[in-house]
Design a protein around this motif. Structure first.
Motif, mmCIF file in Angstrom:
data_model
loop_
_atom_site.group_PDB
_atom_site.id
_atom_site.type_symbol
_atom_site.label_atom_id
_atom_site.label_comp_id
_atom_site.label_asym_id
_atom_site.label_seq_id
_atom_site.Cartn_x
_atom_site.Cartn_y
_atom_site.Cartn_z
ATOM 1 N N GLY A 42 57.669 17.872 99.756
ATOM 2 C CA GLY A 42 58.961 17.649 101.197
ATOM 3 C C GLY A 42 58.220 18.776 102.203
ATOM 4 O O GLY A 42 56.841 20.119 101.639
ATOM 5 N N VAL A 43 58.323 19.459 102.978
ATOM 6 C CA VAL A 43 58.187 20.601 104.443
ATOM 7 C C VAL A 43 58.982 22.090 104.083
ATOM 8 O O VAL A 43 57.553 22.439 104.468
ATOM 9 N N GLY A 44 59.124 22.041 102.914
ATOM 10 C CA GLY A 44 59.799 22.932 103.133
ATOM 11 C C GLY A 44 58.664 24.421 102.621
ATOM 12 O O GLY A 44 59.142 25.182 103.608
ATOM 13 N N GLY A 45 57.445 24.213 101.617
ATOM 14 C CA GLY A 45 56.519 24.826 101.575
ATOM 15 C C GLY A 45 56.437 25.526 103.086
ATOM 16 O O GLY A 45 56.016 27.157 103.637
ATOM 17 N N GLU A 46 55.708 24.405 103.973
ATOM 18 C CA GLU A 46 55.243 24.527 105.395
ATOM 19 C C GLU A 46 55.641 25.259 106.421
ATOM 20 O O GLU A 46 55.324 26.260 106.401
ATOM 21 N N ILE A 47 56.939 25.053 106.297
ATOM 22 C CA ILE A 47 57.908 25.582 106.732
ATOM 23 C C ILE A 47 58.014 27.197 106.784
ATOM 24 O O ILE A 47 58.163 27.967 107.714
ATOM 25 N N ALA A 48 58.562 27.577 105.322
ATOM 26 C CA ALA A 48 57.978 28.785 104.810
ATOM 27 C C ALA A 48 56.648 29.615 105.320
ATOM 28 O O ALA A 48 57.175 30.913 106.420
ATOM 29 N N LEU A 49 56.022 28.842 105.227
ATOM 30 C CA LEU A 49 54.421 29.805 105.429
ATOM 31 C C LEU A 49 54.472 29.776 107.294
ATOM 32 O O LEU A 49 53.868 30.857 107.725
ATOM 33 N N LYS A 50 55.236 28.989 107.973
ATOM 34 C CA LYS A 50 55.377 29.061 109.281
ATOM 35 C C LYS A 50 56.250 29.467 109.669
ATOM 36 O O LYS A 50 55.831 31.012 111.002
ATOM 37 N N ILE A 85 52.604 18.967 92.957
ATOM 38 C CA ILE A 85 52.888 17.726 93.202
ATOM 39 C C ILE A 85 52.266 17.188 94.991
ATOM 40 O O ILE A 85 52.111 17.808 95.376
ATOM 41 N N VAL A 86 52.542 15.624 94.874
ATOM 42 C CA VAL A 86 50.897 15.199 96.588
ATOM 43 C C VAL A 86 52.652 15.723 96.792
ATOM 44 O O VAL A 86 53.819 15.140 96.740
ATOM 45 N N PRO A 87 52.164 16.498 98.450
ATOM 46 C CA PRO A 87 53.128 15.819 99.263
ATOM 47 C C PRO A 87 53.674 14.133 100.209
ATOM 48 O O PRO A 87 52.588 13.694 99.834
ATOM 49 N N GLY A 88 54.977 14.535 100.244
ATOM 50 C CA GLY A 88 55.892 13.233 100.377
ATOM 51 C C GLY A 88 56.293 12.014 99.192
ATOM 52 O O GLY A 88 56.647 11.510 99.236
ATOM 53 N N LYS A 89 55.547 12.933 97.910
ATOM 54 C CA LYS A 89 55.778 11.829 96.317
ATOM 55 C C LYS A 89 56.604 13.062 95.589
ATOM 56 O O LYS A 89 55.714 13.519 94.707
ATOM 57 N N PRO A 90 57.525 12.906 95.676
ATOM 58 C CA PRO A 90 58.515 13.831 94.733
ATOM 59 C C PRO A 90 58.958 13.409 93.463
ATOM 60 O O PRO A 90 57.907 11.994 92.582
ATOM 61 N N VAL A 115 68.324 31.511 101.037
ATOM 62 C CA VAL A 115 68.445 30.616 101.862
ATOM 63 C C VAL A 115 67.268 29.661 101.343
ATOM 64 O O VAL A 115 66.902 29.434 100.978
ATOM 65 N N THR A 116 67.906 28.102 101.227
ATOM 66 C CA THR A 116 67.117 27.465 100.744
ATOM 67 C C THR A 116 67.014 26.391 101.381
ATOM 68 O O THR A 116 67.489 26.212 102.049
ATOM 69 N N ASN A 117 65.418 26.118 100.951
ATOM 70 C CA ASN A 117 64.461 24.541 101.632
ATOM 71 C C ASN A 117 65.357 22.816 101.229
ATOM 72 O O ASN A 117 66.040 23.502 99.746
ATOM 73 N N PRO A 118 64.769 22.599 102.288
ATOM 74 C CA PRO A 118 65.537 21.407 101.411
ATOM 75 C C PRO A 118 65.053 20.275 100.362
ATOM 76 O O PRO A 118 63.923 20.424 99.868
ATOM 77 N N ILE A 119 66.159 19.739 99.353
ATOM 78 C CA ILE A 119 66.097 19.404 97.815
ATOM 79 C C ILE A 119 65.972 17.984 98.559
ATOM 80 O O ILE A 119 66.618 17.239 99.597
ATOM 81 N N GLN A 120 65.716 17.033 96.893
ATOM 82 C CA GLN A 120 65.029 15.678 97.558
ATOM 83 C C GLN A 120 66.525 15.060 96.026
ATOM 84 O O GLN A 120 66.127 15.450 95.011
ATOM 85 N N LYS A 121 67.871 14.833 96.658
ATOM 86 C CA LYS A 121 68.995 14.892 95.512
ATOM 87 C C LYS A 121 68.509 13.601 94.948
ATOM 88 O O LYS A 121 68.774 13.625 93.278
ATOM 89 N N ARG A 122 67.901 12.708 95.451
ATOM 90 C CA ARG A 122 67.471 11.734 94.203
ATOM 91 C C ARG A 122 66.406 11.995 93.054
ATOM 92 O O ARG A 122 67.043 11.612 91.893
ATOM 93 N N THR A 123 65.294 12.489 93.689
ATOM 94 C CA THR A 123 64.739 12.991 92.570
ATOM 95 C C THR A 123 65.198 13.977 91.540
ATOM 96 O O THR A 123 65.245 14.381 90.723
ATOM 97 N N LEU A 124 65.918 15.084 92.026
ATOM 98 C CA LEU A 124 67.326 15.703 90.882
ATOM 99 C C LEU A 124 67.748 14.773 90.105
ATOM 100 O O LEU A 124 67.874 14.736 88.966
#
Lengths: 332, 332
Positions: free
Chosen positions: A6-14, A76-81, A109-118
């Motif tokens: 997801g976008v978590g890494g990108e927004i953390a860098l920003k 991990i490919v972005p967009g592909k959990p 502070v938590t970044n968003p998770i993808q529930k279905r993948t978990l």
């Protein structure tokens, strides 16, 4: 870390790039390699530095992004959990909680998770919040608050169908959630005498019973019990007007009867700036008020505003808790 | 007129005072004596002029407020509705409808009424809209739209309890309301190819059925039928995000599943500027998007913004209808 696709890494860098604007120092619990590669791919000038302990982070923060290594062990490919990454996602949450529990960090502070993948990887909790409650060892209710500059909302019922929310709505639930919210407004938000606005459930708050019984049978009894406990709460208020600009300044939090009654107005008012705060945990926890945004992950188009707001809010809450602890003669 | 104990008179006087700003000429169907007294009491410089026919209104409008007399026959105290005035309230609505039906006025703009007071006087309709449908002699569904500059919303279910709204939600209802809204967007709003956004019912639009069945069982079948009819509609959309600032520009109207799903976001965004439009009537009808505001009636503090917006919107809709009629070879 959150969901690495997801976008978590990108927004953390920003967020780190805005460190000159008073961003509270943070340490990422994440895979350093994937962050460095992400920074390179998005052309973000972020030197990623692995640290062994979070105590190193504040001094380092001005020159590099400190990361406590939580290796994914796969690309991990972005967009592909990928469920194969779920173990690392989970370990990063556990590590962050362990740090606050040990007093080595002030807030999670938590970044968003993808529930279905978990879930596919066997994660047994409905979501982040329930997992954190388990890690914290609390049995009681934890409460989701969404907060932006203009509005705070707290839903009484959660991630259930609207019909089930109607069935689950009880005076006990309204009282519990309102009381937890009120205590948090005092302790974590520094409001000496919080004012709660309690929403009705039905259009026009039921119009005296003609548009539904819940206001009279559930919400008013709850309001009486809150009054007995000395909690300042008004309601049941007509849901459609209580979030209007000229009214939302008259209370410190809106206690809402269902998920969308709380989330529709705050996202209509301030989508990027809203922060998700978990109340009722023994530690401070915030998160951005959006999902993994798989559709734009890796594109560089994600806005860091909500994560930035989550970092600021976590720091402010932690300072107030520390301040009260000092005032009460406990170590900060 | 609307409820004479409410703010209707005051906001109408204030709208006339802004006539220099391009307010469309209107004629009030009201009690001229009470209006003159109200203007005097509120220190508003409004010469009230009784006219015998609405055709006199446009020429007169620059110098005086034209009023078609609908005498109350009693003195109403602001904030204190009196069932003895209900007959006049009703007659003013009937007179306005008769004028548009006779082609002597282009649109009906209604001030808020006090339903309870009308019921006490034996008024047999749930509200304004149903009464207007009866006067118009239409058997089908009429639809409430709320519109402001940034957003238009149309609820599929109406003034009923939330539980009853769940029970009343059918694919037929979604299709009917969406089709009426789409036709109105073409005819009255001048949108050649309207785009509808259809909301989900449950949190996150049901998450594929795990948070409620209605998206799959009711809303998706309705969307397929709309597509068959050539109506551009997307959904079911997550209700909490679809009203966010960056998304609400992507559609011309949001089709909402229940009253507050529609009204919470629009009132959060623009409380004073939203207009209530009745779609599906044979004539144009708008009204301000607020109630009688008995608590501030007579104080001079009522905002005329919503009535002003309702007047402007009615005029724009009537112009478009007249334009299409001319284009179709019918008399305007």
């Amino acid at each position: 870390m959150g969901e690495p696709a997801g976008v978590g890494g990108e927004i953390a860098l920003k967020c780190w790039l805005r460190r000159g604007e008073g961003v509270p120092p943070f340490v990422l619990v994440d895979d350093p390699e994937r962050l460095a590669e992400l920074a390179w791919r998005l052309d973000l000038d972020v030197p990623v530095r692995t640290v062994e302990s979070p105590e190193r982070a504040p001094a380092l923060f001005a020159e590099a992004l400190p990361v406590l290594a939580c290796p994914l062990g796969l690309k991990i490919v972005p967009g592909k959990p990928d469920p194969a990454g779920a173990g690392a996602v989970r370990r990063s949450i556990e590590a962050a909680v362990a740090l606050v529990q040990a007093g080595r960090a002030l807030a999670v502070v938590t970044n968003p998770i993808q529930k279905r993948t978990l879930y596919q990887a066997g994660f047994p909790f409905p979501g982040h919040t329930e997992f954190l409650a388990e890690l914290a060892g609390i049995a009681g209710r934890s409460v989701m608050m969404l907060a932006c500059d203009e509005l705070r909302v707290v839903p009484v019922t959660g991630h259930v169908s609207l019909r089930r929310a109607l069935d689950e709505l009880t005076a006990d639930a309204v009282v519990d959630v309102a009381a937890i919210a009120e205590a948090a407004l005092r302790r974590d938000f520094g409001i000496a005498r919080p004012r709660l606005a309690v929403a009705g459930l039905n259009p026009h708050a039921g119009e005296g019973g003609s548009l539904g019984p819940e206001e009279e049978e559930v919400i008013r009894p709850a309001l009486r019990r809150l009054e007995e406990r000395g909690i300042a709460a008004v309601g049941p208020l007509p849901p459609d007007t209580m979030f209007a600009a000229h009214l939302r300044g008259s209370y410190d939090a809106a206690v809402c009867m269902y998920h969308d009654q709380a989330l529709i107005p705050i996202k209509a008012i301030d989508f990027d700036g809203a922060v998700n705060v978990t109340l009722g945990l023994p530690f401070v926890r915030t998160s951005p008020d959006h999902g993994t945004a798989l559709d734009i992950a890796g594109s560089g188009r994600a806005s860091e505003r909500s994560l930035l707001a989550a970092l600021h809010m976590a720091a402010a809450m932690a300072r107030r808790r520390a301040g009260s602890a000092v005032a009460a003669g406990q170590p900060a």
